[in-house]
Design an enzyme around this catalytic site. Structure first.
Site, PDB file in Angstrom:
ATOM      1  N   ASP A   8       0.873  -1.013  -0.168  1.00  0.00           N
ATOM      2  CA  ASP A   8       0.226  -0.129  -0.056  1.00  0.00           C
ATOM      3  C   ASP A   8       1.087   1.440   0.029  1.00  0.00           C
ATOM      4  O   ASP A   8       2.012   1.235  -0.174  1.00  0.00           O
ATOM      5  CB  ASP A   8      -0.527   0.269   1.532  1.00  0.00           C
ATOM      6  CG  ASP A   8      -1.475   1.460   1.749  1.00  0.00           C
ATOM      7  OD1 ASP A   8      -1.749   2.110   0.590  1.00  0.00           O
ATOM      8  OD2 ASP A   8      -1.447   1.771   3.008  1.00  0.00           O
ATOM      9  N   LEU A   9       0.284   2.032  -0.444  1.00  0.00           N
ATOM     10  CA  LEU A   9       0.987   3.391  -0.259  1.00  0.00           C
ATOM     11  C   LEU A   9       1.162   4.168   1.063  1.00  0.00           C
ATOM     12  O   LEU A   9       1.565   4.910   1.613  1.00  0.00           O
ATOM     13  CB  LEU A   9       1.044   3.961  -1.383  1.00  0.00           C
ATOM     14  CG  LEU A   9       1.939   5.650  -1.909  1.00  0.00           C
ATOM     15  CD1 LEU A   9       3.295   5.429  -2.493  1.00  0.00           C
ATOM     16  CD2 LEU A   9       0.815   6.319  -3.028  1.00  0.00           C
ATOM     17  N   ASP A  10      -0.260   4.892   1.477  1.00  0.00           N
ATOM     18  CA  ASP A  10      -0.331   5.767   2.467  1.00  0.00           C
ATOM     19  C   ASP A  10      -0.492   4.909   3.731  1.00  0.00           C
ATOM     20  O   ASP A  10      -0.944   4.571   3.924  1.00  0.00           O
ATOM     21  CB  ASP A  10      -1.912   6.516   1.842  1.00  0.00           C
ATOM     22  CG  ASP A  10      -1.879   7.294   0.280  1.00  0.00           C
ATOM     23  OD1 ASP A  10      -1.461   8.066   0.123  1.00  0.00           O
ATOM     24  OD2 ASP A  10      -2.719   7.009  -0.486  1.00  0.00           O
ATOM     25  N   THR A  16       1.207   9.632   3.973  1.00  0.00           N
ATOM     26  CA  THR A  16       0.597  10.766   3.240  1.00  0.00           C
ATOM     27  C   THR A  16      -1.297  10.838   4.126  1.00  0.00           C
ATOM     28  O   THR A  16      -2.385  11.514   3.528  1.00  0.00           O
ATOM     29  CB  THR A  16       0.175  10.607   2.010  1.00  0.00           C
ATOM     30  OG1 THR A  16       0.098   9.100   2.447  1.00  0.00           O
ATOM     31  CG2 THR A  16       1.182  10.898   1.545  1.00  0.00           C
ATOM     32  N   LYS A  44      -8.821   5.530   5.972  1.00  0.00           N
ATOM     33  CA  LYS A  44      -7.906   5.021   5.451  1.00  0.00           C
ATOM     34  C   LYS A  44      -7.657   4.214   4.429  1.00  0.00           C
ATOM     35  O   LYS A  44      -9.047   2.918   4.469  1.00  0.00           O
ATOM     36  CB  LYS A  44      -6.713   4.453   6.793  1.00  0.00           C
ATOM     37  CG  LYS A  44      -6.093   5.819   7.660  1.00  0.00           C
ATOM     38  CD  LYS A  44      -5.679   5.347   8.441  1.00  0.00           C
ATOM     39  CE  LYS A  44      -4.831   6.333   9.240  1.00  0.00           C
ATOM     40  NZ  LYS A  44      -3.703   5.997  10.242  1.00  0.00           N
ATOM     41  N   SER A 115      -2.420   0.994  -4.375  1.00  0.00           N
ATOM     42  CA  SER A 115      -3.105   1.737  -3.414  1.00  0.00           C
ATOM     43  C   SER A 115      -4.439   2.497  -3.991  1.00  0.00           C
ATOM     44  O   SER A 115      -4.837   2.342  -5.427  1.00  0.00           O
ATOM     45  CB  SER A 115      -2.170   2.529  -3.391  1.00  0.00           C
ATOM     46  OG  SER A 115      -2.619   4.414  -2.781  1.00  0.00           O
ATOM     47  N   ALA A 116      -5.422   2.510  -3.206  1.00  0.00           N
ATOM     48  CA  ALA A 116      -6.399   2.830  -3.574  1.00  0.00           C
ATOM     49  C   ALA A 116      -6.725   4.537  -4.496  1.00  0.00           C
ATOM     50  O   ALA A 116      -7.238   5.100  -4.868  1.00  0.00           O
ATOM     51  CB  ALA A 116      -7.753   2.811  -2.432  1.00  0.00           C
ATOM     52  N   LYS A 146     -10.857  -1.108  -1.630  1.00  0.00           N
ATOM     53  CA  LYS A 146     -10.601  -2.144  -0.278  1.00  0.00           C
ATOM     54  C   LYS A 146     -11.637  -1.818   0.900  1.00  0.00           C
ATOM     55  O   LYS A 146     -12.630  -0.686   0.406  1.00  0.00           O
ATOM     56  CB  LYS A 146      -9.867  -2.081   0.487  1.00  0.00           C
ATOM     57  CG  LYS A 146      -8.520  -2.043  -0.852  1.00  0.00           C
ATOM     58  CD  LYS A 146      -6.742  -0.973  -0.617  1.00  0.00           C
ATOM     59  CE  LYS A 146      -5.801  -0.999  -1.251  1.00  0.00           C
ATOM     60  NZ  LYS A 146      -4.314  -0.484  -0.711  1.00  0.00           N
ATOM     61  N   GLU A 170      -0.275  -3.320   4.574  1.00  0.00           N
ATOM     62  CA  GLU A 170      -0.989  -2.622   4.493  1.00  0.00           C
ATOM     63  C   GLU A 170      -0.861  -1.939   6.075  1.00  0.00           C
ATOM     64  O   GLU A 170      -0.918  -2.601   6.925  1.00  0.00           O
ATOM     65  CB  GLU A 170      -2.223  -3.156   4.180  1.00  0.00           C
ATOM     66  CG  GLU A 170      -3.163  -3.421   2.627  1.00  0.00           C
ATOM     67  CD  GLU A 170      -3.074  -1.727   2.722  1.00  0.00           C
ATOM     68  OE1 GLU A 170      -3.734  -0.976   4.063  1.00  0.00           O
ATOM     69  OE2 GLU A 170      -3.564  -1.926   1.561  1.00  0.00           O
ATOM     70  N   ASP A 171      -1.595  -0.917   5.967  1.00  0.00           N
ATOM     71  CA  ASP A 171      -1.670  -0.061   7.381  1.00  0.00           C
ATOM     72  C   ASP A 171      -3.538   0.159   7.690  1.00  0.00           C
ATOM     73  O   ASP A 171      -3.215   0.664   8.623  1.00  0.00           O
ATOM     74  CB  ASP A 171      -0.591   1.566   7.821  1.00  0.00           C
ATOM     75  CG  ASP A 171      -2.009   2.566   6.444  1.00  0.00           C
ATOM     76  OD1 ASP A 171      -1.855   2.375   5.447  1.00  0.00           O
ATOM     77  OD2 ASP A 171      -1.995   3.419   6.941  1.00  0.00           O
TER      78      ASP A 171
HETATM   79  C1  G6P Z   1      -5.556   5.657  -0.158  1.00  0.00           C
HETATM   80  C2  G6P Z   1      -5.692   6.226   1.338  1.00  0.00           C
HETATM   81  C3  G6P Z   1      -7.200   7.368   1.400  1.00  0.00           C
HETATM   82  C4  G6P Z   1      -7.512   7.779   0.083  1.00  0.00           C
HETATM   83  C5  G6P Z   1      -7.434   7.062  -1.260  1.00  0.00           C
HETATM   84  C6  G6P Z   1      -7.966   7.754  -2.572  1.00  0.00           C
HETATM   85  O1  G6P Z   1      -6.356   4.394   0.154  1.00  0.00           O
HETATM   86  O2  G6P Z   1      -5.700   5.297   2.605  1.00  0.00           O
HETATM   87  O3  G6P Z   1      -7.349   8.196   2.867  1.00  0.00           O
HETATM   88  O4  G6P Z   1      -9.130   7.667   0.079  1.00  0.00           O
HETATM   89  O5  G6P Z   1      -6.213   6.093  -1.252  1.00  0.00           O
HETATM   90  O6  G6P Z   1      -7.097   8.044  -2.940  1.00  0.00           O
HETATM   91  P1  G6P Z   1      -6.900   9.583  -3.979  1.00  0.00           P
HETATM   92  O7  G6P Z   1      -6.083  10.330  -3.135  1.00  0.00           O
HETATM   93  O8  G6P Z   1      -7.301   8.704  -5.182  1.00  0.00           O
HETATM   94  O9  G6P Z   1      -8.027  10.152  -3.635  1.00  0.00           O
HETATM   95 MG    MG Z   2      -2.389   3.371   3.557  1.00  0.00          MG
END
Ligand code: G6P
Ligand code: MG
Length: 214
Positions: A8-10, A16, A44, A115-116, A146, A170-171
């Site tokens: 996952d990224l964030d 972030t 998240k 990542s989403a 997710k 993942e977090d």
């Molecule tokens: C990640 C973050 C979420 C965020 C989603 C979509 O999963 O943890 O907090 O809403 O990405 O991100 P975006 O940058 O496309 O709005």
């Molecule tokens: Mg995350």
């Protein structure tokens, strides 16, 4: 045998989560909803559109907004978020990430970002991590976000590996659930009390015992 690790990224590669929270807080405030860190926890890993719905529902105003108005609110959130991450550089990469990527590369293990976030490619590029990454899932390419397994399964498919040969990192609660639903080994980053479904939990990437991977 592990052939790929899907990150996952964030909140895993870089911090972030705070910026996502700050941007949502501002948008929520504009429409008279106050959100706290408990609400943020449920955002998240969740897509932009779903996050807005969670906030509207929390404020008891889910039916008040049209599709167009919701699109505008999402647009506002993203503009503010992009501003907050506009200064990101390699210095924003969490400690231990580059070392981990180098370790995996050395073992011939593939690396993907699951990542989403639609902002993931821009962030990966700003942090100069592109040379390590074999594949970045485009969340627009999958049907369900997710906690559905789609994002992780898409990464495995693109890398040509079986889910059972993958580890997901993942977090978020929704993210750990997605990894398990995909039939992969789940490393949680954060609090073991929160990430109950993870196979193992570490406080940060830097604390991961690389020996558990390969
Ligand atoms: C990640 C973050 C979420 C965020 C989603 C979509 O999963 O943890 O907090 O809403 O990405 O991100 P975006 O940058 O496309 O709005
Ligand atoms: Mg995350």
């Amino acid at each position: 045998m592990i052939r790929a690790v899907i990150f996952d990224l964030d909140g895993v590669i870089t911090e972030t989560s705070r910026q996502h929270f700050q941007a949502w807080k501002a948008v929520a405030y504009m429409i008279g909803v106050e959100i706290d860190s408990t609400v943020n926890e449920s955002l998240k890993g969740v897509s932009r559109e779903e996050s807005l719905k969670i906030i509207l529902k929390y404020g008891g105003i889910l039916d008040k907004y049209s599709k167009e108005e919701m699109e505008k609110l999402c647009f506002c959130k993203n503009e503010y978020y992009k501003q907050l991450i506009s200064q990101f550089t390699p210095a924003n990469v969490f400690e231990g990430v580059v070392e981990m990527f180098e370790y995996l590369r050395g073992k011939g293990i593939k690396i993907a970002i699951g990542s989403a976030s639609h902002n993931a490619p821009a962030l990966i590029s700003a942090m100069a991590l592109e040379p390590y990454i074999d594949y970045i899932v485009d969340p627009g390419d999958v049907k369900r976000g997710k906690p559905a397994p789609d994002i992780f399964l898409k990464a495995a498919g693109a890398l040509g590996v079986k889910p059972s040969e993958c580890i997901g990192v993942e977090d978020a609660v929704a993210g750990v659930e997605a990894i398990k639903a995909a039939g992969m080994y789940a490393i949680g980053i954060g609090d073991a009390e929160v990430l109950k479904e993870a196979d193992v939990v570490f406080g940060s990437i830097a604390e991961i015992d690389l020996g558990i991977i390969a």
